[in-house]
Design a protein around this motif. Structure first.
Motif, short mmCIF file in Angstrom:
data_model
loop_
_atom_site.label_atom_id
_atom_site.label_comp_id
_atom_site.label_asym_id
_atom_site.label_seq_id
_atom_site.Cartn_x
_atom_site.Cartn_y
_atom_site.Cartn_z
N ALA A 298 1.26 -0.88 -0.32
CA ALA A 298 0.02 0.30 -0.15
C ALA A 298 0.62 1.04 0.12
O ALA A 298 0.36 2.40 -0.27
CB ALA A 298 -0.75 0.18 0.54
N ASN A 299 2.09 1.51 0.46
CA ASN A 299 3.15 2.48 0.35
C ASN A 299 3.70 2.77 -0.42
O ASN A 299 3.97 3.48 -0.81
CB ASN A 299 4.10 2.01 2.06
CG ASN A 299 3.40 1.81 3.20
OD1 ASN A 299 2.69 2.94 3.26
ND2 ASN A 299 3.80 1.46 4.32
N LEU A 300 4.43 1.26 -1.41
CA LEU A 300 4.19 1.82 -1.99
C LEU A 300 3.62 2.20 -3.52
O LEU A 300 3.58 3.02 -4.21
CB LEU A 300 5.00 0.18 -2.96
CG LEU A 300 5.51 -0.19 -4.54
CD1 LEU A 300 7.03 0.98 -4.32
CD2 LEU A 300 6.19 -0.96 -4.48
N ALA A 301 2.66 1.21 -3.39
CA ALA A 301 1.40 2.68 -4.00
C ALA A 301 1.13 3.69 -3.75
O ALA A 301 0.49 4.50 -5.11
CB ALA A 301 -0.53 1.17 -4.16
N ARG A 308 2.98 10.13 -9.88
CA ARG A 308 2.32 10.49 -10.93
C ARG A 308 1.84 11.34 -10.51
O ARG A 308 1.29 12.46 -11.91
CB ARG A 308 1.40 9.14 -11.12
CG ARG A 308 2.23 7.84 -11.82
CD ARG A 308 1.18 7.09 -11.41
NE ARG A 308 1.39 5.77 -12.18
CZ ARG A 308 0.88 4.63 -11.81
NH1 ARG A 308 -0.37 4.41 -11.77
NH2 ARG A 308 1.87 3.49 -12.34
N ARG A 309 0.88 11.97 -9.40
CA ARG A 309 0.36 13.29 -9.47
C ARG A 309 1.30 14.08 -9.64
O ARG A 309 0.59 15.44 -10.37
CB ARG A 309 -0.56 13.15 -8.09
CG ARG A 309 -0.86 14.64 -7.90
CD ARG A 309 -2.00 14.39 -6.78
NE ARG A 309 -2.28 12.93 -6.09
CZ ARG A 309 -1.69 12.14 -5.74
NH1 ARG A 309 -1.24 12.43 -4.98
NH2 ARG A 309 -2.77 11.26 -4.76
N GLN A 310 2.43 14.12 -9.05
CA GLN A 310 3.50 14.81 -9.32
C GLN A 310 3.73 15.88 -10.27
O GLN A 310 4.46 16.37 -11.09
CB GLN A 310 4.88 14.95 -8.43
CG GLN A 310 4.35 15.15 -6.63
CD GLN A 310 5.56 14.62 -5.45
OE1 GLN A 310 7.10 14.50 -6.01
NE2 GLN A 310 5.31 15.08 -4.66
N LEU A 311 4.34 14.44 -10.85
CA LEU A 311 4.91 14.54 -12.74
C LEU A 311 3.79 14.95 -13.28
O LEU A 311 4.01 15.64 -14.62
CB LEU A 311 4.91 12.81 -13.58
CG LEU A 311 5.48 12.96 -14.80
CD1 LEU A 311 6.39 13.53 -14.73
CD2 LEU A 311 5.57 11.14 -14.61
N ALA A 312 2.29 14.68 -13.30
CA ALA A 312 1.30 15.47 -14.08
C ALA A 312 1.37 16.66 -14.28
O ALA A 312 0.91 17.87 -15.04
CB ALA A 312 0.06 15.30 -14.18
N ARG A 313 1.48 17.03 -12.51
CA ARG A 313 1.64 18.81 -12.03
C ARG A 313 3.02 19.49 -12.68
O ARG A 313 2.54 20.74 -13.33
CB ARG A 313 1.37 18.89 -10.82
CG ARG A 313 1.27 20.64 -10.19
CD ARG A 313 1.49 20.47 -9.23
NE ARG A 313 0.49 19.45 -8.29
CZ ARG A 313 0.77 18.61 -6.95
NH1 ARG A 313 2.38 18.11 -7.04
NH2 ARG A 313 -0.29 17.27 -6.54
N GLY A 314 4.02 18.54 -12.88
CA GLY A 314 5.34 19.50 -13.56
C GLY A 314 4.82 19.66 -15.06
O GLY A 314 5.53 19.98 -15.77
N GLU A 315 4.01 18.74 -15.38
CA GLU A 315 3.57 18.75 -17.28
C GLU A 315 2.88 19.87 -17.39
O GLU A 315 3.39 20.55 -18.54
CB GLU A 315 3.39 17.25 -17.71
CG GLU A 315 4.32 16.10 -17.50
CD GLU A 315 3.88 14.58 -17.56
OE1 GLU A 315 4.59 14.07 -18.43
OE2 GLU A 315 2.65 14.93 -18.13
#
Length: 323
Positions: A298-301, A308-315
């Motif tokens: 669960a921690n890994l997920a 992914r959220r940070q990556l999408a925000r960065g894009e």
């Protein structure tokens, strides 16, 4: 049936049986925080149980026997550290070798000294006396649960509190955690990584030996072949399940001690097959390991989702940055 199973005596017995698990798991927590996977808790506990009763027999004092056991546990912890740090022996292989070696050595020495193989005791050996805590012993229910043990039981509780203070509120504890989190960075800061890890493994050896001494001269007054009987491995699980945290170790240790006490209790009040009942503590250990695995998954997920959220925000922000 429920009133026969869940009693104050069950809770009290759980605290007593949790003592060696808590002490060994606390030692494992120190090692884990220092970046060392210590799977030799079983052998160190068994050595402590054997040395404590033999030293008690020859010295004529139980406290002296316990002190000698603690010293031997520390020496075994130092030997573990020596082979790991000096010769870089694989930790898993080293731990298994020590566990098997101690098992065979205790049987051999018991045969040579006393002519027995399965178990040994002597009428001159006195187990540690229990004592009541003033004021607390007079409180109904609470007094029955938390009073009336020997000093090793009380020390196991205090050791977890002291361990918490040492790990999170002292310079030595900060060094241990720094070494466990990033050994190279700790060395850059001038921390003696080798000394820190050796100290952690010696502390673990001493705590495990004290837990073993509880089995032979604290809880009983005899030694049996393979007396630890897997409690060291349960302590490894308690350490993992307790987040390598002293207070978490205290709670998870009591959980496993309560499982042991419940297995004994249910055997006395039911007609279930004894072999099935004896598996209950192992089922509890297995359930804890499954929960640990699910927690890690669960921690890994969660970390992946956050990335992914940070990556999408960065894009989304990158065109603005380009303007």
């Amino acid at each position: 049936m429920e009133s026969d199973l869940f009693t104050v005596a069950l809770l009290s017995s759980g605290l007593r049986l949790a003592t060696p698990i808590i002490l060994a798991a606390l030692g494992g927590a120190f090692c884990s925080r220092a970046g060392v996977l210590n799977l030799a808790l079983e052998g160190k506990m068994l050595l402590g149980a054997f040395v404590a009763i033999v030293a008690t027999f020859y010295m004529g004092t139980t406290l002296g026997g316990i002190l000698v056991a603690i010293i031997f546990g520390g020496l075994l912890g130092y030997m573990f550290a020596f082979f790991y740090l000096k010769y870089e022996v694989n930790l898993i292989i080293l731990a298994l070798a020590i566990n098997l070696l101690i098992l065979e050595i205790t049987v051999y020495v018991m045969r040579v000294l006393f002519g027995n193989v399965g178990s040994w005791s002597d009428p001159s050996i006195q187990r540690l006396p229990d004592f009541e805590i003033p004021l607390l012993s007079s409180i109904p229910i609470l007094g029955d649960i938390f009073s009336g043990y020997n000093f090793i039981v009380y020390f196991s509780w205090a050791a977890c509190i002291i361990g918490y203070i040492v790990l999170f509120h002292t310079k030595f504890g900060r060094h241990i955690r720094a070494v466990g989190e990033n050994k190279q960075a700790a060395e850059t800061l001038g921390i003696n990584v080798r000394r820190v890890q050796v100290s952690a493994m010696v502390i673990a050896g001493m705590l495990c030996a004290l837990g073993g001494a509880f089995l032979s001269v604290g809880h009983l007054s005899l030694f049996t072949r393979n007396m630890s009987n897997g409690l060291g491995w349960v302590a490894v699980t308690a350490n993992i399940f307790g987040f390598q945290h002293p207070l978490g170790v205290l709670l998870t240790g009591y959980f496993f001690g309560l499982a042991e006490a419940f297995a004994v209790r249910i055997q006395n009040v039911t007609d279930l097959p004894p072999n099935l009942i004896q598996l209950l503590p192992q089922f509890a250990t297995l359930a804890a390991l499954v929960l640990v695995a699910l927690r890690e998954k669960a921690n890994l997920a969660l970390l992946r989702r956050r990335f992914r959220r940070q990556l999408a925000r960065g894009e989304m922000q990158s065109p603005v940055a380009g303007d």
